[in-house]
Design a protein around this motif. Structure first.
Motif, PDB file in Angstrom:
ATOM      1  N   ASP A 125      44.321  84.357  32.896  1.00 24.76           N
ATOM      2  CA  ASP A 125      44.502  85.772  33.224  1.00 24.76           C
ATOM      3  C   ASP A 125      43.413  86.263  34.165  1.00 24.76           C
ATOM      4  O   ASP A 125      43.676  87.068  35.074  1.00 24.76           O
ATOM      5  CB  ASP A 125      44.502  86.614  31.944  1.00 24.76           C
ATOM      6  N   LEU A 160      51.107  91.377  34.209  1.00 22.19           N
ATOM      7  CA  LEU A 160      49.944  92.254  34.160  1.00 22.19           C
ATOM      8  C   LEU A 160      50.101  93.281  35.272  1.00 22.19           C
ATOM      9  O   LEU A 160      50.335  92.917  36.425  1.00 22.19           O
ATOM     10  CB  LEU A 160      48.656  91.457  34.364  1.00 22.19           C
ATOM     11  N   GLU A 164      49.350  94.991  29.943  1.00 24.34           N
ATOM     12  CA  GLU A 164      50.117  93.760  29.870  1.00 24.34           C
ATOM     13  C   GLU A 164      51.457  94.094  29.245  1.00 24.34           C
ATOM     14  O   GLU A 164      51.529  94.828  28.256  1.00 24.34           O
ATOM     15  CB  GLU A 164      49.376  92.743  29.014  1.00 24.34           C
ATOM     16  N   PRO A 202      42.502  96.996  35.307  1.00 24.63           N
ATOM     17  CA  PRO A 202      43.746  96.603  34.642  1.00 24.63           C
ATOM     18  C   PRO A 202      44.371  97.771  33.892  1.00 24.63           C
ATOM     19  O   PRO A 202      43.684  98.552  33.226  1.00 24.63           O
ATOM     20  CB  PRO A 202      43.285  95.509  33.670  1.00 24.63           C
TER      21      PRO A 202
END
Length: 399
Positions: free
Chosen positions: A331, A368, A378, A375
């Motif tokens: 990731d 994602l 997810e 971020p």
């Protein structure tokens, strides 16, 4: 029908929809329509005219909806209970709607249970959707067209029929359901124009063969549909022929997609582009005739221009969502690659996934979703759920 409630989505969860059925042969389609609404979380109550009851028995709709069907107005004043001021209904859906019923609703005549519900709904501000179904000659009658225009001027949403075999056939269920979702949804993209690219492109080798990739276009199609549910005007550019209830532009090669996208955006008026297509990275000069089979051949490939870079350079203010597909990365590595793409193309959002672990051509995926501030989230599951998350993130960008 609680066993099927919400099995497709929760887009209509908590919503009460009254389905008003009139005497068109298309009434036989309403059992499936009821179930499609319930599968999205709606509670459905049906009201039918006496003419409709000669085509489909009230028990069929009672079974489909799980609720008693209104066949006449009684001392309970059912029309007020559901469609009066403060009534239980969130929307009145007249499907199918005959020429006779359309004329009566337009003129405020209520001599059937269906038209009584419609008059009450229009007088109370309850949203009304009308789905015509009749012979084409009837649909083309000047008075019928005038009545449909009158309904539109009252704020009624008319879902146009499909003209086939000299009939104005009732619209497909998915078209009707999408319009219901659009009317009862959050409307957070209302007034926005969004361009979506989707699926694989294909490069011609000869008149028969092509070079392409495994992308199915399912995610892009779901994104386009979700944007429309949320009120946007949507154009989908892809290699598919899906007959979706939105504007589609068919392209085959990366070059054709580039021309189509830039042509649309140069016309102005778009607020965002979602680049979900898996555009070919390489192309070639095709053979004018079929390459004979047998033996080895050598194909000389050259890189294709990057559409997303061209779009950004010409449209710096456009909201842009990019996709980044990699294989067999952690990731952290995937996020790093996505960030590189974001910075290079000045993207507002990037949807990243590792297709080495699935997702390309499958029904489910894990992605994602990254924004410029780090971020976001997810998302794993059906591609419709992923599409919803992508549109959620885009709506936040606009807000």
């Amino acid at each position: 029908m609680s066993s099927i409630s919400g099995t497709i989505s929760d887009s209509l969860s908590g919503k009460v929809i009254v389905l008003a059925v009139t005497g068109s042969i298309a009434a036989v389609r309403t059992v499936d329509l009821v179930r499609d609404l319930i599968r999205r979380g709606a509670t459905v109550h049906a009201v039918i005219s006496s003419a409709a009851a000669e085509i489909i028995h009230p028990y069929a709709l009672e079974y489909a909806s799980g609720n008693t069907v209104v066949t006449r107005i009684t001392g309970r004043v059912e029309h007020v209970e559901f469609c009066g001021v403060g009534g239980r209904a969130d929307l009145l859906l007249v499907a199918p709607a005959t020429a006779n019923t359309i004329g009566k609703i337009a003129c405020g005549i209520d001599d059937t249970p269906v038209t009584t519900y419609a008059t009450t709904a229009l007088g109370s501000g309850v949203p009304v959707v009308v789905v015509p179904a009749m012979h084409e000659a009837m649909y083309r009658h000047p008075a019928v067209l005038k009545n449909l225009g009158a309904l539109r001027s009252m704020g009624v949403v008319v879902v146009d029929p499909r003209i086939e075999e000299e009939k104005a056939k009732i619209a497909e269920n998915r078209t009707v359901v999408l319009e219901v979702e659009r009317l009862l949804g959050p409307g957070d993209l209302a007034g926005r124009r969004i361009l979506v690219t989707s699926g694989a492109t294909a490069e011609r080798v000869d008149p028969i063969r092509i070079l392409t990739n495994r992308a199915s276009g399912k995610t892009g199609a779901e994104i386009a549909l979700e944007a429309r549910r949320r009120g946007a005007e949507v154009t989908l550019v892809h290699r598919g022929h899906l007959d979706l209830p939105l504007r589609e532009i068919y392209v085959e090669s990366a070059e054709e997609m580039g021309y189509a996208v830039l042509g649309e955006l140069d016309g102005g008026g778009y607020d965002a582009m979602i680049a979900a297509a898996a555009v070919s990275d390489y192309t070639l000069t095709p053979s004018p005739g079929k390459i004979k089979s047998g033996g080895e051949i050598t194909l000389r490939l050259s890189p294709t221009p990057k559409i997303i870079g061209a779009v950004r350079s010409l449209h710096p203010e456009l909201k842009m969502v990019g996709f980044k597909a990699e294989t067999f990365l952690t990731d952290e590595e995937l996020i790093s690659r996505a960030r590189e793409s974001m910075e290079k193309n000045r993207l507002d959002l990037v949807v990243a996934n590792d297709v080495g672990k699935g997702g390309m051509g499958t029904e489910e995926n894990r992605v994602l979703i990254l924004g410029r501030e780090g971020p976001r989230y997810e998302v794993s599951g059906k591609k419709r759920a992923i599409a919803k998350a992508v549109i959620d993130a885009l709506a936040e960008e606009f807000s």
